[in-house]
Design an enzyme around this catalytic site. Sequence first.
Site, mmCIF file in Angstrom:
data_model
loop_
_atom_site.group_PDB
_atom_site.id
_atom_site.type_symbol
_atom_site.label_atom_id
_atom_site.label_comp_id
_atom_site.label_asym_id
_atom_site.label_seq_id
_atom_site.Cartn_x
_atom_site.Cartn_y
_atom_site.Cartn_z
ATOM 1 N N GLU A 39 104.265 78.609 5.220
ATOM 2 C CA GLU A 39 103.905 77.395 4.479
ATOM 3 C C GLU A 39 104.645 77.409 3.139
ATOM 4 O OE1 GLU A 39 102.044 74.409 4.570
ATOM 5 O OE2 GLU A 39 102.738 74.290 2.484
ATOM 6 N N GLY A 52 89.091 60.931 8.252
ATOM 7 C CA GLY A 52 88.040 60.788 9.259
ATOM 8 C C GLY A 52 88.531 61.375 10.574
ATOM 9 N N ARG A 117 89.991 66.309 3.274
ATOM 10 C CA ARG A 117 90.974 67.083 4.036
ATOM 11 C C ARG A 117 91.058 68.504 3.496
ATOM 12 N NH1 ARG A 117 96.070 68.595 3.285
ATOM 13 N NH2 ARG A 117 97.580 68.631 5.009
ATOM 14 N N ARG A 202 94.716 55.512 -3.352
ATOM 15 C CA ARG A 202 93.663 56.374 -2.801
ATOM 16 C C ARG A 202 92.829 56.942 -3.940
ATOM 17 N NH1 ARG A 202 96.119 60.449 1.762
ATOM 18 N NH2 ARG A 202 94.143 60.242 2.850
ATOM 19 N N ASP A 320 102.506 65.207 12.546
ATOM 20 C CA ASP A 320 103.360 64.223 11.872
ATOM 21 C C ASP A 320 104.836 64.560 11.986
ATOM 22 O OD1 ASP A 320 101.177 62.766 11.114
ATOM 23 O OD2 ASP A 320 101.581 62.844 8.956
ATOM 24 N N ALA A 333 95.723 62.837 12.242
ATOM 25 C CA ALA A 333 95.285 64.239 12.267
ATOM 26 C C ALA A 333 94.643 64.556 13.618
ATOM 27 C CB ALA A 333 94.305 64.498 11.127
HETATM 28 C C1 LIG Z 1 96.453 57.249 3.384
HETATM 29 C C2 LIG Z 1 96.281 58.110 4.617
HETATM 30 C C3 LIG Z 1 95.044 58.160 5.263
HETATM 31 C C4 LIG Z 1 94.905 58.900 6.454
HETATM 32 N N1 LIG Z 1 93.688 58.937 7.081
HETATM 33 C C5 LIG Z 1 93.552 59.607 8.249
HETATM 34 C C6 LIG Z 1 92.293 59.690 8.910
HETATM 35 O O1 LIG Z 1 91.291 59.164 8.430
HETATM 36 N N2 LIG Z 1 92.222 60.359 10.101
HETATM 37 C C7 LIG Z 1 93.317 60.979 10.661
HETATM 38 O O2 LIG Z 1 93.205 61.567 11.751
HETATM 39 N N3 LIG Z 1 94.517 60.934 10.046
HETATM 40 C C8 LIG Z 1 94.655 60.280 8.856
HETATM 41 N N4 LIG Z 1 95.850 60.260 8.211
HETATM 42 C C9 LIG Z 1 96.998 60.940 8.848
HETATM 43 C C10 LIG Z 1 96.892 62.436 8.629
HETATM 44 O O3 LIG Z 1 96.722 62.720 7.261
HETATM 45 C C11 LIG Z 1 98.153 63.099 9.138
HETATM 46 O O4 LIG Z 1 98.489 62.591 10.420
HETATM 47 C C12 LIG Z 1 97.916 64.603 9.264
HETATM 48 O O5 LIG Z 1 97.421 65.136 8.071
HETATM 49 C C13 LIG Z 1 99.239 65.265 9.652
HETATM 50 O O6 LIG Z 1 99.047 66.650 9.655
HETATM 51 P P1 LIG Z 1 100.301 67.613 9.818
HETATM 52 O O7 LIG Z 1 99.722 68.977 9.780
HETATM 53 O O8 LIG Z 1 101.114 67.180 10.968
HETATM 54 O O9 LIG Z 1 101.194 67.341 8.527
HETATM 55 P P2 LIG Z 1 100.888 67.626 6.990
HETATM 56 O O10 LIG Z 1 99.454 67.433 6.691
HETATM 57 O O11 LIG Z 1 101.864 66.825 6.223
HETATM 58 O O12 LIG Z 1 101.205 69.168 6.818
HETATM 59 C C14 LIG Z 1 102.514 69.650 6.782
HETATM 60 C C15 LIG Z 1 102.504 71.014 6.101
HETATM 61 O O13 LIG Z 1 103.823 71.557 6.192
HETATM 62 C C16 LIG Z 1 104.216 72.037 4.932
HETATM 63 N N5 LIG Z 1 105.687 71.957 4.888
HETATM 64 C C17 LIG Z 1 106.445 70.847 4.788
HETATM 65 N N6 LIG Z 1 107.739 71.151 4.811
HETATM 66 C C18 LIG Z 1 107.812 72.487 4.922
HETATM 67 C C19 LIG Z 1 108.907 73.409 5.001
HETATM 68 N N7 LIG Z 1 110.182 72.994 4.975
HETATM 69 N N8 LIG Z 1 108.635 74.732 5.120
HETATM 70 C C20 LIG Z 1 107.343 75.176 5.172
HETATM 71 N N9 LIG Z 1 106.273 74.336 5.081
HETATM 72 C C21 LIG Z 1 106.511 73.016 4.967
HETATM 73 C C22 LIG Z 1 103.514 71.135 3.935
HETATM 74 O O14 LIG Z 1 103.407 71.744 2.668
HETATM 75 C C23 LIG Z 1 102.180 70.923 4.619
HETATM 76 O O15 LIG Z 1 101.246 71.935 4.299
HETATM 77 C C24 LIG Z 1 96.010 59.587 6.990
HETATM 78 C C25 LIG Z 1 97.240 59.559 6.315
HETATM 79 C C26 LIG Z 1 97.384 58.850 5.130
HETATM 80 C C27 LIG Z 1 98.719 58.837 4.436
#
Ligand SMILES: Cc1cc2nc3c(=O)[nH]c(=O)nc-3n(C[C@H](O)[C@H](O)[C@H](O)COP(=O)(O)OP(=O)(O)OC[C@H]3O[C@@H](n4cnc5c(N)ncnc54)[C@H](O)[C@@H]3O)c2cc1C
Length: 445
Positions: A39, A52, A117, A202, A320, A333
């Site tokens: 990370e 949520g 979160r 937000r 994502d 999420a």
């Molecule tokens: C306004 C908003 C509201 C939302 N509400 C909801 C909701 O209610 N319910 C829901 O299910 N989803 C919701 N989402 C979507 C949800 O937040 C994301 O889909 C989810 O958090 C994605 O998780 P992830 O682990 O794929 O990515 P991320 O949460 O972006 O995690 C990526 C991780 O990788 C790390 N990283 C990045 N690049 C590197 C690198 N090069 N090397 C090492 N580490 C790195 C980052 O630091 C981070 O810790 C919302 C999103 C937004 C913007």
Amino acid sequence: MGDSADSTDFSVAIVGLGIAGATVAFGLLSRGISVKVYERAPGCHEIGAGIGMSPNAERAMLQLDPRIHAVFRQVATPNTEDWFQYVEGSEDSGVGDGEELLFKVYLGNRGFEGCRRADFLYELTKLLPESCLQFNKELVEILDDNLGFDGKKTQLRFRDGSSAEADIVVGCDGIRSQVRRHILGPENPASSPGYTHKFAFRGMVPIHKAKGRLSEDKCSTRYMHLGENGHALTFPVAMGTLLNVVAFVTDPEEWADGEKLTAPATKAEAARCFSSFGPVVTTIIDLLDEKLDKWAIFDTYDHPANTYVSKAGTTCILGDSAHAAAPHHGAGAGFAIEDALALSTALQEAKAVLKSSNGIEKRLVLEDAFFAYEEVRLERTRWLVESSRFIGELYERQVPEFGRDHDRCLPEVEKRCRTIWDYDVDEMVRNTKTSFKAKIEGRRS
Ligand SMILES: Cc1cc2nc3c(=O)[nH]c(=O)nc-3n(C[C@H](O)[C@H](O)[C@H](O)COP(=O)(O)OP(=O)(O)OC[C@H]3O[C@@H](n4cnc5c(N)ncnc54)[C@H](O)[C@@H]3O)c2cc1C
């Protein structure tokens, strides 16, 4: 939770400790597969305010590892209503305390509860063995060409000059994913998500501040306020001590901050954006702090990835990093957790095949697991990206055939919500196993 004794079969490097990274780490460790998570942040960090989890996400958590679900239940705030209420946010609607109920969608008992979160991630991370977590490791490059699994693993290179090796790499590095870039190529437009021309203010309002200015109900359950070129979502988090606010607006301009997805904003700016809305929405905005963040909404709608697996077959993406969707369904999420379950299932099957000394090269078995994962996830996750765009536009009266016709909107919203919430994760697990088995049998014949 410790690494299992027989976890030396193959090693997995997970890049990123968001919800995707944390949950897939749980899923793999509890299936006896060795992982290391890299990370870039210095520790478990606060981003993302309230979130949520829809029922599909909870079912996937239970199958992935029941401890994930227990953690979610520990930090989640129950809604006081079993219905998701869609109300009129615009000025010309006012009835009663300023709102007209347009329609509501059944959530089920304890469905779609909110949490912070950061609370969810913090509690999850505490349960992962420290030995599998590496912070301050920003991935800059992956080397997997000329790959052979006898001695030559996939190499990860980090910003601090260090490197690591693993048999396979799972990219969970979010919307600006380096791993996605590695898989698709830096020149590929699908490597770079695009601006949806919406951003969100937000904030989280202490409930004691909100009560008195908003109804009891508004402070204790989930509401979507629809309007022209804007919409606002509210739901309680932190055991009902905070009201989470996400207020979206359409933005005809380009996002000015380039690579940065958040920008500083003020309450005055938010108030200007929602000045044409009704009294409840303007009160919600007024309850926010003077200094806010606004979040650019990017997604992969214009250029979706056509694969989640690298050419070498040794790296894949989930969450994502694979399929960033606008958050209007509140499902990104949850879909990451479904991905984590599919991938963990496929790799568990691969582990069983490797243990059975079947003679198929390890590299090929793992590649088959990645492609089985892709096969069950590609269509559904691409649909989410498309539907999230659509539903955000519907909420803002930007889809001409629906406009303000709420009798038409209800079945459309309901159908799409049910596609997300009622997803059969058991069937997904079965399909993953079937797909993997077919690939392995194809190699034997
Ligand atoms: C306004 C908003 C509201 C939302 N509400 C909801 C909701 O209610 N319910 C829901 O299910 N989803 C919701 N989402 C979507 C949800 O937040 C994301 O889909 C989810 O958090 C994605 O998780 P992830 O682990 O794929 O990515 P991320 O949460 O972006 O995690 C990526 C991780 O990788 C790390 N990283 C990045 N690049 C590197 C690198 N090069 N090397 C090492 N580490 C790195 C980052 O630091 C981070 O810790 C919302 C999103 C937004 C913007």
